[in-house]
Scaffold this motif. Sequence first.
Motif, PDB file in Angstrom:
ATOM      1  N   TYR A  79      54.090  34.348  44.438  1.00  0.00           N
ATOM      2  CA  TYR A  79      53.612  33.333  43.493  1.00  0.00           C
ATOM      3  C   TYR A  79      54.691  32.323  43.152  1.00  0.00           C
ATOM      4  O   TYR A  79      54.412  31.161  42.904  1.00  0.00           O
ATOM      5  CB  TYR A  79      53.079  34.000  42.234  1.00  0.00           C
ATOM      6  CG  TYR A  79      51.733  34.656  42.459  1.00  0.00           C
ATOM      7  CD1 TYR A  79      50.560  33.907  42.388  1.00  0.00           C
ATOM      8  CD2 TYR A  79      51.643  36.005  42.781  1.00  0.00           C
ATOM      9  CE1 TYR A  79      49.333  34.494  42.622  1.00  0.00           C
ATOM     10  CE2 TYR A  79      50.417  36.595  43.019  1.00  0.00           C
ATOM     11  CZ  TYR A  79      49.259  35.840  42.936  1.00  0.00           C
ATOM     12  OH  TYR A  79      48.061  36.415  43.172  1.00  0.00           O
TER      13      TYR A  79
ATOM     14  N   ASP B 482      42.423  31.878  49.884  1.00  0.00           N
ATOM     15  CA  ASP B 482      42.524  32.178  48.456  1.00  0.00           C
ATOM     16  C   ASP B 482      42.794  30.896  47.657  1.00  0.00           C
ATOM     17  O   ASP B 482      43.719  30.156  47.964  1.00  0.00           O
ATOM     18  CB  ASP B 482      43.670  33.178  48.253  1.00  0.00           C
ATOM     19  CG  ASP B 482      43.671  33.761  46.859  1.00  0.00           C
ATOM     20  OD1 ASP B 482      43.582  34.977  46.744  1.00  0.00           O
ATOM     21  OD2 ASP B 482      43.753  32.976  45.880  1.00  0.00           O
ATOM     22  N   ALA B 484      43.902  30.453  44.669  1.00  0.00           N
ATOM     23  CA  ALA B 484      45.079  30.432  43.797  1.00  0.00           C
ATOM     24  C   ALA B 484      46.370  30.342  44.592  1.00  0.00           C
ATOM     25  O   ALA B 484      47.246  29.531  44.286  1.00  0.00           O
ATOM     26  CB  ALA B 484      45.085  31.678  42.918  1.00  0.00           C
ATOM     27  N   ILE B 485      46.497  31.167  45.630  1.00  0.00           N
ATOM     28  CA  ILE B 485      47.798  31.254  46.292  1.00  0.00           C
ATOM     29  C   ILE B 485      47.616  31.380  47.804  1.00  0.00           C
ATOM     30  O   ILE B 485      48.402  31.984  48.500  1.00  0.00           O
ATOM     31  CB  ILE B 485      48.603  32.436  45.680  1.00  0.00           C
ATOM     32  CG1 ILE B 485      50.075  32.403  46.068  1.00  0.00           C
ATOM     33  CG2 ILE B 485      47.952  33.783  46.013  1.00  0.00           C
ATOM     34  CD1 ILE B 485      50.839  31.342  45.354  1.00  0.00           C
TER      35      ILE B 485
END
Lengths: 312, 649
Positions: A79, B482, B484-485
Amino acid sequence: MVQARGGEGTGQAATVVTGETLDGAGGRPDSVTRFAHMLSQLSSGQILMYAILIVLLFITFVPIIYLVALSLKDNGQIYGRFWSMPNPYRWENFALGSLAIWRPILNSILTSGSSTVATVVLASLSGYVFARHRFPGKEVIYTGILALLMIPPILTIIPAYVLILNMGLENTYWALILPWTSGGQVFALLLCRSFFATLPEEFFDAARIDGASELQSFAQIAVPLSAPILVTVAVVRLVTTYNQFMWPLVVISSPKRQVVAVALTQFTSEIGVTDLGPQMAGYILASIPLIVLFSFGMRHYVRGLTAGGLKA
Amino acid sequence: MAVLLAVAWPLGAQSPEGLLWEFGSTSRVQAVAITEDGRVTAVGSRDNTLRVFDAAGELMWQFEAENSILGVDISPDGQWVAVASEDRFVYLLDGEGKVLWQFKAARPMNNAAVASDGSLVAATSNDLSVYALDQAGNLLWQEELGIGVQAVDIYGSSEKARVVLGSDDGLVTIYSREGRQLLQAGLDYNVRSVSVSRNGARILAGSIDGSAILLNGANGNELWRFEAEDTINSVALAGDGSSALVGSKDGSAYLLGADGALRHQFRQDSEVLSVALAGDASRLMVGTVAGASRTYDLASALSGAERASAQRQRLFVSIALVFAALVAAAVWAARNTVAGQHVWQRSSAGPFGVVQAVWSARLSYLLILPTLALLLTFNYYPAFSGLYHAFTDWSPGARTDWVGLSNFRFLMEDRFFLSGFRNAAILVVVSVAKTMTVPLLVAEFIFNLRNRFSQYWFRTLFVVPIVLPAVVEILVWNNIYDPAIGLLNESLKLVGLEEWTRVWYGDASVALGSIIFIGVPWVNAFALLIFYGGLISISNEIIDASLVDGASTWRRFWSIDLPLLMGQIKLLLILNFINAVQTFELVYLTTGGGPGAATYTPALELYYLAMRMDRMGVASAIGMILFFIILAGTIVNMRFVKSSTEYEA
């Protein structure tokens, strides 16, 4: 040394020229110059083909590279620093992933393995009978079996599930082994019969004169001679059953008994909050049995599928 | 047909296994509770909501906490509801859903129990403590166990109320209202759930090794134990201890009798997180990871099970009858039809000769018997069963009613099926196009490389991805998409195309495209090897001849390679067609058919209808339709593709 004649029609000549030049270049250790030289020998068509192949190869490998990279990162690295290389390498992801996936992998190996063995044994026996024996109703029965090639799994999956329910076998290894053994036989029988039919009759006559029983000539003449085709059947069945998804999803509900193809997809719900790293490591670990299998059986796999498909 | 009818004897309408009603949501159901008479049920789920339903499954009221609900208990009369939530509070609600009080711990509360008169509430928390509170919410006592605890129940009322606690050290402890330890029993593994009978005489404990153990409440001795397939998440005991319900991670809720014998297994579609059993054992409730909470009527569930076993017997009798009928038909045919008599006579000397021929070939029959038995059971029988049941309203064990064409009529109006049909057509075309273009192109390119070394390496490297299980490829692509990431959105951001990023599977306009895009650039290893194998088997003379004639590569491709590859093309064509018509994993694992019906396929709708909605008849009808489509495609491929080329060997 002008290589401007781009026509592919002169392929033979071009190859010869390239070969000579390479020999001549052997004296120079500078590999870069040598490579550049080699490139200059290539026609524009060849360069274009190389370029396209390399680009396609790269795109093909992107998901695999991505998979490996993620498997070595922790969530913070994914992330926080998406584009950087794993640093430090989280090898422990593989330990964590294997904890969750070793049991499904064993389940898969057990069910695929035993159904494959059963398929090979049964199909070689009946393939032998259909190829070498004469008995009333032989062709009718054989045609009846071949007709099953026309039945797609989607037609039988629900009734077969109900059958398994009625037999009280759901959630057991038998629910996988029995239908896989049965289903694989059709194609295996086809290959075995046509192979056995090519074996010369003299071998078996000789054996009979020497007093060998029917089973002895099967086990000691037919099987050893047909080892390659049996390996082919085994490899195709192993790969096919290992990749099976819908049937195990339907008949197996216990995580303890689940095979790896389905277990991988339930990773997330089983563990709850997940780290991506161990999950990806699990994906890679799940490939190991196939890597082992393909490293020696690729040839057999392709041959089996081609033969099965073309004959059907 | 008559025989098949006998197999599927109409059994009268009855919902499967006594299911009364079901509440489905997307968030996992982590706690369920039910009153003495089973008329009021409470369902606590991960969406922070506690829902209370009446006997018919109508929502009476709901209560929302700040975080997910981990534990619920309801008093036998339904007047008190204790709720433990991850928001660190334990709440006491009255029968209308009004909060009477709340009490906060240092960490999330994971379970709660309430006495029958509401005079005592016990709650366990992730701070490794148990709290006992009175009717007004005053802390009576608190004990720090120092080890995980999440199993709690209460029996008795007012001053005689007792708390039963199970903890991760495998201990089951009974405390008085004042917090005095009255009894302690040790089990082998962590106790996940306890339930106690009304008078405290029986305690049922479920542990993580998968065993449910019934203890004598007076001395802590083990009375019996039941082993499930996997960790036990929840147990419930009837008020008089006469029956028990055990919910396990293996996806089943087990109903046990007073002696611990299994009376019925309630199979669920996912892990069972919580179970509840009415005080009089008339009704029971199951909550699952997949978000379903189901309420069953016990009596009809048990009679349904009896019918199922009767049906099973009928099945075996019918199979025997089918065999007998086949033999009889063969005998009849041999005696009474011209062709049959022909065969009869041809196989040597008359009737006796056939028997003799069969007898002398008995070894052959014996050797193919296992093969035939398996094929008849697992391939032929399901195929015919599927074709027959396509015309029935089929719920195995409950009913099989002939309904004619109404399953097909239903499908003609089912938007999921219709959308699936359209998508399947698209997928067939795309899948054929994918296989016929890129792998063929790559095979030609590799074949035309002048360097043998490069040929070998390109071929090998392009085939390497085949070692990934098919499922893994889809899962990795899920990750690439995905929102988000994922790699795709991150790459778009990197090159400054931020406005192009989206929720790839969630946007109806791109969802199907995203699925089709999976596996780009579609160098299918199998197709590549087949094409390449075809190319190297083209004899050198033909290629040399074309070179001598001055044919260009382009010309050679169209006039020599392509016609000679017709066999390979035909094979790949039909294999791809058959697979694409049955597409399941590709959508099941990516979008699950959504958004809306945008990415449904017939096979996916078949799976949902059969496994989630118990409409096996309609599912069989889909199977039948797909079967005929595949059959038609195969015949066309055999006839048309073959006759259109004269080059095929």
